[in-house]
Write a protein that holds these residues in place. Structure first.
Motif, PDB file in Angstrom:
ATOM      1  N   LEU A   1       0.815  -1.216   0.000  1.00  0.00           N
ATOM      2  CA  LEU A   1       0.000   0.000   0.000  1.00  0.00           C
ATOM      3  C   LEU A   1       0.843   1.258   0.000  1.00  0.00           C
ATOM      4  O   LEU A   1       1.920   1.304   0.603  1.00  0.00           O
ATOM      5  N   ASP A   2       0.342   2.277  -0.658  1.00  0.00           N
ATOM      6  CA  ASP A   2       0.955   3.605  -0.623  1.00  0.00           C
ATOM      7  C   ASP A   2       0.350   4.351   0.570  1.00  0.00           C
ATOM      8  O   ASP A   2      -0.740   4.913   0.481  1.00  0.00           O
ATOM      9  N   ARG A   3       1.050   4.313   1.707  1.00  0.00           N
ATOM     10  CA  ARG A   3       0.487   4.906   2.919  1.00  0.00           C
ATOM     11  C   ARG A   3       0.385   6.423   2.814  1.00  0.00           C
ATOM     12  O   ARG A   3      -0.501   7.039   3.410  1.00  0.00           O
ATOM     13  N   ALA A   4       1.287   7.021   2.064  1.00  0.00           N
ATOM     14  CA  ALA A   4       1.195   8.475   1.865  1.00  0.00           C
ATOM     15  C   ALA A   4      -0.100   8.824   1.142  1.00  0.00           C
ATOM     16  O   ALA A   4      -0.808   9.767   1.515  1.00  0.00           O
ATOM     17  N   ALA A   5      -0.430   8.042   0.111  1.00  0.00           N
ATOM     18  CA  ALA A   5      -1.670   8.300  -0.633  1.00  0.00           C
ATOM     19  C   ALA A   5      -2.891   8.032   0.240  1.00  0.00           C
ATOM     20  O   ALA A   5      -3.890   8.757   0.178  1.00  0.00           O
ATOM     21  N   THR A   6      -2.804   6.997   1.072  1.00  0.00           N
ATOM     22  CA  THR A   6      -3.931   6.681   1.963  1.00  0.00           C
ATOM     23  C   THR A   6      -4.192   7.817   2.934  1.00  0.00           C
ATOM     24  O   THR A   6      -5.331   8.264   3.111  1.00  0.00           O
ATOM     25  N   LEU A   7      -3.140   8.297   3.592  1.00  0.00           N
ATOM     26  CA  LEU A   7      -3.302   9.386   4.555  1.00  0.00           C
ATOM     27  C   LEU A   7      -3.726  10.674   3.865  1.00  0.00           C
ATOM     28  O   LEU A   7      -4.520  11.449   4.407  1.00  0.00           O
ATOM     29  N   ALA A   8      -3.189  10.895   2.655  1.00  0.00           N
ATOM     30  CA  ALA A   8      -3.602  12.096   1.907  1.00  0.00           C
ATOM     31  C   ALA A   8      -5.079  12.021   1.538  1.00  0.00           C
ATOM     32  O   ALA A   8      -5.800  13.016   1.600  1.00  0.00           O
ATOM     33  N   SER A   9      -5.528  10.827   1.163  1.00  0.00           N
ATOM     34  CA  SER A   9      -6.942  10.650   0.831  1.00  0.00           C
ATOM     35  C   SER A   9      -7.824  10.890   2.047  1.00  0.00           C
ATOM     36  O   SER A   9      -8.874  11.530   1.958  1.00  0.00           O
ATOM     37  N   ARG A  10      -7.390  10.397   3.199  1.00  0.00           N
ATOM     38  CA  ARG A  10      -8.146  10.631   4.428  1.00  0.00           C
ATOM     39  C   ARG A  10      -8.221  12.124   4.746  1.00  0.00           C
ATOM     40  O   ARG A  10      -9.263  12.642   5.139  1.00  0.00           O
ATOM     41  N   ARG A  11      -7.079  12.785   4.580  1.00  0.00           N
ATOM     42  CA  ARG A  11      -7.049  14.221   4.879  1.00  0.00           C
ATOM     43  C   ARG A  11      -7.960  14.986   3.919  1.00  0.00           C
ATOM     44  O   ARG A  11      -8.675  15.905   4.320  1.00  0.00           O
ATOM     45  N   ASP A  12      -7.930  14.582   2.650  1.00  0.00           N
ATOM     46  CA  ASP A  12      -8.783  15.239   1.659  1.00  0.00           C
ATOM     47  C   ASP A  12     -10.260  15.061   2.015  1.00  0.00           C
ATOM     48  O   ASP A  12     -11.045  16.013   1.945  1.00  0.00           O
ATOM     49  N   LEU A  13     -10.645  13.844   2.408  1.00  0.00           N
ATOM     50  CA  LEU A  13     -12.037  13.594   2.763  1.00  0.00           C
ATOM     51  C   LEU A  13     -12.416  14.361   4.031  1.00  0.00           C
ATOM     52  O   LEU A  13     -13.528  14.897   4.134  1.00  0.00           O
ATOM     53  N   PHE A  14     -11.489  14.426   4.991  1.00  0.00           N
ATOM     54  CA  PHE A  14     -11.764  15.180   6.214  1.00  0.00           C
ATOM     55  C   PHE A  14     -12.096  16.633   5.880  1.00  0.00           C
ATOM     56  O   PHE A  14     -13.061  17.204   6.406  1.00  0.00           O
ATOM     57  N   PHE A  15     -11.322  17.230   4.980  1.00  0.00           N
ATOM     58  CA  PHE A  15     -11.568  18.633   4.644  1.00  0.00           C
ATOM     59  C   PHE A  15     -12.818  18.795   3.778  1.00  0.00           C
ATOM     60  O   PHE A  15     -13.498  19.818   3.864  1.00  0.00           O
ATOM     61  N   ARG A  16     -13.132  17.774   2.965  1.00  0.00           N
ATOM     62  CA  ARG A  16     -14.372  17.876   2.191  1.00  0.00           C
ATOM     63  C   ARG A  16     -15.596  17.883   3.110  1.00  0.00           C
ATOM     64  O   ARG A  16     -16.507  18.694   2.935  1.00  0.00           O
ATOM     65  N   GLN A  17     -15.609  16.984   4.100  1.00  0.00           N
ATOM     66  CA  GLN A  17     -16.732  17.007   5.031  1.00  0.00           C
ATOM     67  C   GLN A  17     -16.691  18.245   5.908  1.00  0.00           C
ATOM     68  O   GLN A  17     -17.729  18.766   6.320  1.00  0.00           O
ATOM     69  N   ALA A  18     -15.470  18.748   6.167  1.00  0.00           N
ATOM     70  CA  ALA A  18     -15.347  19.946   6.988  1.00  0.00           C
ATOM     71  C   ALA A  18     -15.949  21.165   6.292  1.00  0.00           C
ATOM     72  O   ALA A  18     -16.528  22.039   6.946  1.00  0.00           O
ATOM     73  N   LEU A  19     -15.825  21.234   4.975  1.00  0.00           N
ATOM     74  CA  LEU A  19     -16.435  22.342   4.236  1.00  0.00           C
ATOM     75  C   LEU A  19     -17.955  22.273   4.338  1.00  0.00           C
ATOM     76  O   LEU A  19     -18.622  23.302   4.479  1.00  0.00           O
ATOM     77  N   HIS A  20     -18.503  21.073   4.268  1.00  0.00           N
ATOM     78  CA  HIS A  20     -19.956  20.908   4.460  1.00  0.00           C
ATOM     79  C   HIS A  20     -20.346  21.325   5.874  1.00  0.00           C
ATOM     80  O   HIS A  20     -21.380  21.962   6.086  1.00  0.00           O
ATOM     81  N   LYS A  21     -19.498  20.956   6.836  1.00  0.00           N
ATOM     82  CA  LYS A  21     -19.771  21.337   8.226  1.00  0.00           C
ATOM     83  C   LYS A  21     -19.780  22.848   8.374  1.00  0.00           C
ATOM     84  O   LYS A  21     -20.682  23.414   9.004  1.00  0.00           O
ATOM     85  N   ALA A  22     -18.763  23.518   7.805  1.00  0.00           N
ATOM     86  CA  ALA A  22     -18.675  24.979   7.919  1.00  0.00           C
ATOM     87  C   ALA A  22     -19.929  25.635   7.350  1.00  0.00           C
ATOM     88  O   ALA A  22     -20.516  26.539   7.958  1.00  0.00           O
ATOM     89  N   ARG A  23     -20.344  25.174   6.179  1.00  0.00           N
ATOM     90  CA  ARG A  23     -21.554  25.735   5.554  1.00  0.00           C
ATOM     91  C   ARG A  23     -22.774  25.521   6.447  1.00  0.00           C
ATOM     92  O   ARG A  23     -23.561  26.440   6.677  1.00  0.00           O
ATOM     93  N   HIS A  24     -22.918  24.304   6.975  1.00  0.00           N
ATOM     94  CA  HIS A  24     -24.092  23.992   7.787  1.00  0.00           C
ATOM     95  C   HIS A  24     -24.107  24.788   9.098  1.00  0.00           C
ATOM     96  O   HIS A  24     -25.148  25.313   9.504  1.00  0.00           O
ATOM     97  N   VAL A  25     -22.942  24.886   9.750  1.00  0.00           N
ATOM     98  CA  VAL A  25     -22.862  25.627  11.014  1.00  0.00           C
ATOM     99  C   VAL A  25     -23.279  27.083  10.816  1.00  0.00           C
ATOM    100  O   VAL A  25     -24.018  27.651  11.628  1.00  0.00           O
ATOM    101  N   LEU A  26     -22.827  27.681   9.726  1.00  0.00           N
ATOM    102  CA  LEU A  26     -23.158  29.090   9.468  1.00  0.00           C
ATOM    103  C   LEU A  26     -24.619  29.253   9.082  1.00  0.00           C
ATOM    104  O   LEU A  26     -25.327  30.104   9.635  1.00  0.00           O
TER     105      LEU A  26
END
Length: 1022
Positions: A480-505
């Protein structure tokens, strides 16, 4: 609540078994350092194990060597010296082996927990929990030395585990309670009454385990946590130069030594156990190695002999944490699911995830770092992590038993497993499902996705799948490419975080986005967050939501500067920002936000520009707040009365005000987002009503302004003969700005009219006006001077112009004037000074902003009692309220948890203060004052100068309660004394105290008149 002081680690090392993972995990450590989970001065290192199967003991020795080497180089040595360990605090974390349920190992297994106090928002994985435990639970109090912690378990440790380090030497293991049944497949410690370890059993007999049992029937489990004193660590480090132990380190392997595997607990630590004999130790076999041939046994015996010589004399003790818990992360799917789910919970645990239909999540399940859109259903007791799922309709994704899977796809069990694979081992992990190479064409996603609908492919996909070389998930994991795995997790975290920011506001939730902002900034992706905030601000029809979104943009820019661009508070009138501001002023929110973003892009190149851009975004937000507060004009009305003759003065006089509870809740936007309640008193100071204004008509078509003392000859004079002379009405520090704003808000003058000033005045009033305002209180007194002064100016002007305005209308008119003046501010000052006596003002959480005032009825004679016990002390410190106001509004828009909680508390305790007045209880009122001052300090840190703190400390024994007036920071201190008429006594106490500066003590009494308005005959103005 502030995080308790943790261990200031010198070095933190994370060991890993794969060479290609070192850079990945090094970055993960550095990310945590940026998040402030690891001290900034700590050396963080990801270190590759010398061999894949080096064992926990070999990995520990190699990590210790690497730490000593780096610290020696830092200290200027050219060779490794153990002297660098003497003051070092080293933490070694072992990644361990592959984990079937997480591509990045047990350390990076994400947990269904959230830390609301964390300064930076992030998914919490096991590594984060263990870092927290080692830094704030187990580590504090320990001497310099080396902590070693495995990451293959879940730990729970109470805040104070009760570990004593008095007289400690040698090594220490940390044990947690477990059942005898659990211990049959685990390790346990046998100790004597003094805590010295006698033996360590792994999968011991029933008799061995019972020997270890404590009075409560539980046994001390081997937890994977150990500590080595500096002396013991030096002895261990010394073994790295001696064969065969040198082969545990990278230096030995680089020198051609034959690899050797050691266990931390059953090699290194076991030799220190008191009941273990040399003979038994040498012939033992490390559990991590497994059985082997005689040659290997002899090699290991030599390694153990060296360990015995070096470490046997070191004492080994055990610290038992009875209130803690230990849970080894096994390869059992059911046990892993049990550790991440909540069987007794009625609903799902949703962490760092956005779920459109949470009612479809089964009870006890957990969802971590996911974005679930549409009707995504999750069965009870399930775990979902790092998924972006969009469910439309009734499709399923391989949610079927093996028999159903074989029937639908045509795949047979011999396609997936060898014939001799036992049925118990035929599982998803070992199934050769995943094609990696086809003899005639490149593979793609469709070579797996065909299983979703096998009938559609007509059998061709099955033949192509069978023709491919396939691997199981178990076989794929090491590749496995662990760098790609962690990067993918980070990307998904920020994608859901953008939805969170919009919803909170958009949902106007009281959740802080500051941790998320820091996460975006520190991980280098503020751009998408800024774009989301722009979309929210431009697309909402609610000015409150838009203002908060713009404030969040300012926060992103301020955090991006990372404290290097100057103070956040400052001017916001750069000409480059005029165009976007003008759109906002005209109500064109969408174009205004777009223009702001275009201008912002020019200010991102360095910290100083980022801070200046942040100030202008806060200025843009204030435009929207101003427009919201302008809604108070709805409650401003006048009645025509007889026009006074030219030269006839209209005089308005007012008391000052003292706030007893609830201040800050009246400040926009809190006043209409949260709702406000403030208890205030109208007061005379030394028997005088210190604030006033007078106005009269004059024959000249000009505006004559005078600001200063009541004696006309000492006032500052300004003459306005044209509209140009009024243009600085919105610059608070410009001479006469408040008076100019009063003429505009009173409707006497329109600065936007095409008619010159003289024509406006002559056509309506047959001449101009003269307006003189005064205050006998020092600047920054905290007694509401400027707002009350605005009220007196408006009242005098309106009457001089032949209009009358009742007090309720005047309160709202002052709100309007202060927005026109751009000073902002709330409504408590004018309520306190314009309305007589003791009262509570309230505003509801809605627009238009309306203030309602209720007189508080007190027992008969209580007003006189209050007068006898109330004193004012001028501290000699000037209050800088404007910066305090900006800081409070910034904290409110950021929805910092402590500020939000405190804001609600202000409103709640204001109602309690009302009740204390109704009871006529001085002690209760004193408690209200004391609590109120604590609330003010929490709302506006920095509002208590040291000299004021000293003054309050010496006065504390003599008062029921005390508080600085208004926002604090200086001005007047008011006291509720225990004894009556204490002016001289207070002066005597303060006279004996050094370093208080130029203070003065004043009498104060409740004013029962409020605003007074009367006409005087004409007199000559100089």
């Amino acid at each position: 609540m502030a995080q308790p002081k943790g261990v200031d680690w010198t070095v933190i090392i994370l060991t890993c078994q794969y060479k290609d993972s070192v850079e990945v995990f090094q970055r993960e450590l550095e990310v945590r350092q940026k998040r402030e989970q690891i001290p900034a001065g700590t050396l963080v290192l990801a270190v590759e194990d010398p061999e894949t199967r080096v064992g926990s003991g070999g990995a520990t020795l190699n990590a210790l060597l690497v730490a000593a080497e780096h610290l020696s180089a830092r200290a200027g040595f050219t060779v490794i010296t153990s002297d660098v360990l003497h003051s070092a605090r080293i933490l070694i974390l072992h990644m361990g082996r592959d984990f079937p349920f997480d591509d990045c190992g047990r350390a990076f297994t994400c947990l269904p927990v959230e830390n609301p106090q964390a300064p930076v928002e992030a998914v919490v994985c096991n590594l984060d929990c263990l870092l927290d435990i080692m830094s704030y639970r187990l580590g504090p109090g320990s001497p310099p030395g080396v902590w070693v912690c495995s990451t293959d378990m879940l730990l729970s440790v109470p805040p104070n585990p009760g570990i004593s380090w008095d007289g400690f030497r040698g090594a220490r293991v940390i044990a947690f309670p477990g059942t005898t049944a659990y211990a049959r497949n685990h390790g346990v410690y046998l100790t004597d009454s003094q805590g010295f370890v006698l033996d360590i059993y792994y999968q011991g007999t029933e008799a061995d385990i019972q020997q270890c049992a404590r009075p409560d029937g539980r046994v001390p489990l081997v937890s994977g946590v150990a500590f080595f004193s500096v002396e013991t660590a030096e002895h261990l480090l010394a073994t790295h130069v001696s064969p065969p132990l040198d082969a545990c380190t990278y230096m030995g392997l680089d020198s051609g030594a034959r690899p050797v595997q050691l266990s931390l607990f059953f090699d290194i630590l076991l030799c220190m156990a008191r009941n273990v004999s040399r003979e038994d130790f040498l012939v033992g076999w490390p559990l991590e190695v497994g059985q082997g041939d005689a040659d290997v046994a002899g090699y290991l015996q030599g390694a153990r002999a060296k360990l015995w010589r070096e470490l046997r004399d070191q004492p080994l003790t055990m610290a038992y944490v009875p209130d803690g818990s230990y849970n080894y992360l096994t390869s059992s799917a059911s046990e892993f699911l049990h550790s991440l789910t909540f069987p007794e919970a009625p609903g799902a645990q949703v962490v760092h995830s956005q779920v459109e239909e949470p009612q479809l999540l089964g009870a006890g399940s957990s969802v971590v770092s996911c974005l679930l859109q549409g009707s995504v259903r999750l069965d009870p007791g399930s775990v979902l992590q790092h998924c972006h799922l969009q469910r439309r309709g009734t499709g399923t994704y391989l949610n079927m038993s093996w028999s159903e899977f074989f029937q639908k796809t045509g795949i047979r069990n011999w396609d997936l497993w060898d014939p001799d694979t036992p049925p118990v081992e035929r599982c998803l992990l070992s199934a050769r499902l995943f094609p990696v190479l086809h003899p005639s064409r490149a593979l793609g996603p469709r070579d797996m996705l065909w299983m979703l609908d096998p009938q559609e492919e007509g059998g061709e996909a099955l033949w192509a799948w069978r023709a491919s070389w396939r691997l199981s998930w178990e076989q794929l994991q090491p590749c496995l490419d662990r760098a790609a795995t962690l990067a993918s997790r980070r990307d998904l975290f920020f994608r859901q975080a953008l939805h969170k920011a919009r919803h909170v506001l958009e949902a106007q939730q009281d959740l802080s986005l500051r941790p998320l902002i820091w996460a975006a900034v520190r991980e280098g992706c503020p751009g998408p967050l800024l774009a989301t905030l722009d979309q929210v601000a431009a697309g909402t029809g609610d000015p409150g939501v838009a203002a908060r979104a713009l404030a969040c943009v300012a926060d992103v820019l301020g955090c991006w500067a990372e404290g290097r661009g100057g103070l956040r508070s400052g001017p916001a009138a750069n000409p480059e920002w005029i165009r976007p501001f003008s759109y906002l002023e005209c109500g064109d929110l969408a174009r205004g936000v777009e223009a702001l973003a275009q201008e912002r892009d020019k200010w991102l190149s360095r910290p100083a520009l980022l801070v200046r851009a942040a100030r202008h975004y806060e200025g843009a937000g204030q435009i929207l707040v101003r427009q919201a507060v302008m809604s108070a004009q709805h409650f401003v009305s006048t009645e025509p009365v007889e026009l006074p003759a030219p030269g006839e003065w209209v005089v308005a006089e007012c008391p000052a005000r003292v706030d007893f509870s609830g201040g800050w809740s009246d400040t926009p936007p809190l006043a209409y987002e949260l709702g406000g309640a403030v208890v205030g008193l109208a007061v005379r100071v030394d028997g005088r009503r210190p604030i006033g204004a007078r106005a009269r008509r004059i024959l000249e078509p000009d505006l004559w302004l005078a600001v200063g003392p009541r004696q006309d000859e000492m006032a500052m004079k300004i003459v306005c003969r044209s509209l140009d002379d009024l243009q600085d009405y919105c610059q608070p520090h410009a001479p006469g700005a408040l008076l100019k704003a009063a003429f505009i808000c009173a409707g006497i003058v329109s600065v936007h009219s095409k008619l010159p000033l003289s024509e406006q005045l002559m056509s309506t009033f047959g001449g101009g006006f003269e307006l003189h305002t005064w205050s006998e209180l020092p600047h920054g007194s905290g007694l509401g001077t400027s707002s009350i002064l605005a009220g007196t100016a408006l009242a005098a002007l309106q009457r001089a112009a032949g209009r009358m305005m009742d007090t309720e209308a005047l309160i709202h008119a002052v709100l309007h004037l202060e927005q026109v003046l751009t000073t902002g501010g709330g409504w408590q000052d004018q309520v306190g000074g314009l309305m007589p006596g003791i009262k509570v003002g309230r505003s509801r959480a809605q627009l238009p902003l309306k203030v309602e005032v209720e007189e508080i009825t007190v027992p008969e004679g209580f007003v006189q009692i209050l007068n006898d016990h109330l004193l004012l002390v001028y501290t000699g410190k000037t209050r800088l309220a404007r910066n305090l106001l900006q800081d409070v509004l910034r904290s409110w828009y950021a929805r910092l948890p402590a500020v939000v909680q405190n804001a609600y508390s202000l409103v709640r305790h204001a109602e309690q203060c009302v009740e204390a007045f109704r009871q006529g209880s001085l002690p209760l009122l004193g408690q209200c004052l004391t609590l109120y001052w604590e609330q003010k300090k929490l709302m506006a840190p920095g509002s208590e100068p040291l000299a004021v703190r000293r003054m309050m400390d010496v006065l504390a024994p003599h008062v029921h309660g005390q508080s600085l007036a208004g926002a604090g920071g200086g001005g007047f201190l008011y006291l509720l004394t225990k004894e009556a008429r204490q002016k001289e006594a207070v002066e005597a106490v303060l006279a004996k105290t050094e370093g208080l500066g130029n203070y003065s003590v004043h009498l104060v009494e409740v004013d029962t008149q409020g605003l007074s308005l009367h006409l005087l005959g004409s007199e000559t103005s100089t």
